[in-house]
Design a protein around this motif. Sequence first.
Motif, PDB file in Angstrom:
ATOM      1  N   VAL A   3       3.514  -7.994  -0.616  1.00  0.00           N
ATOM      2  CA  VAL A   3       4.418  -6.837  -0.562  1.00  0.00           C
ATOM      3  C   VAL A   3       4.910  -6.511  -1.973  1.00  0.00           C
ATOM      4  N   ARG A   4       5.284  -7.551  -2.719  1.00  0.00           N
ATOM      5  CA  ARG A   4       5.729  -7.316  -4.109  1.00  0.00           C
ATOM      6  C   ARG A   4       4.655  -6.572  -4.892  1.00  0.00           C
ATOM      7  N   GLU A   5       3.411  -7.048  -4.778  1.00  0.00           N
ATOM      8  CA  GLU A   5       2.307  -6.388  -5.479  1.00  0.00           C
ATOM      9  C   GLU A   5       2.115  -4.972  -4.963  1.00  0.00           C
ATOM     10  N   GLY A   6       2.212  -4.827  -3.648  1.00  0.00           N
ATOM     11  CA  GLY A   6       1.953  -3.529  -3.018  1.00  0.00           C
ATOM     12  C   GLY A   6       2.927  -2.445  -3.439  1.00  0.00           C
ATOM     13  N   ILE A   7       4.179  -2.827  -3.693  1.00  0.00           N
ATOM     14  CA  ILE A   7       5.169  -1.796  -4.058  1.00  0.00           C
ATOM     15  C   ILE A   7       5.405  -1.734  -5.564  1.00  0.00           C
TER      16      ILE A   7
END
Length: 181
Positions: free
Chosen positions: A133-137
Amino acid sequence: MSAHSAAHATIQLKVNGRSYRRSIPVRKLLADVLREDIGLTGTHLGCEHGVCGACTVLIDGRTARSCLVLAVQAEGSEILTVEGLAAPTAPLHPVQEAFCEKHGLQCGFCTPGMLLNAVALLQEKPDPTEEEVREGIAGNICRCTGYQQIIAAVLYAASLRNGGAASRQSEEVTREETHHA
Ligand code: FES
Ligand code: FES
């Protein structure tokens, strides 16, 4: 698309399941056409040069920065904007519900882009790890929240869709945030 002068064209855009026929300058950006010609002002403009992610929409299911796409390039594609996530009288989309529940927004300027990014992320990875999620956002800038609640919201949205492990991760991220606050 039919060009009726050197600088203008009449195009048909499919946005949130509806077709819109508009005569626009061929160099007009999709973000501006959505906001000014179609009246969908939920798509926000921040940097206007592809950095902040505020203008993110989905084009054929994939995230796109609408400040970098000419409207004529999007003709024939399915465009989804934040207005298309849930009808005004319908229940919120699970991702919207999760952002409300986990306080994933403050001023709300980044929120439409964040929501659509989260929708695309969860389509690709229905049960993401916190790191994913961190990477995705990472490409969407938020000046208010410090991102922790947004991460918790995306994990919670996954749990609403899956009912399971992601909900526990979301609780952990929320607890960690409360602890560090
Ligand atoms: S307004 Fe498009 S990326 Fe910032
Ligand atoms: S909530 Fe204000 S920029 Fe993200």
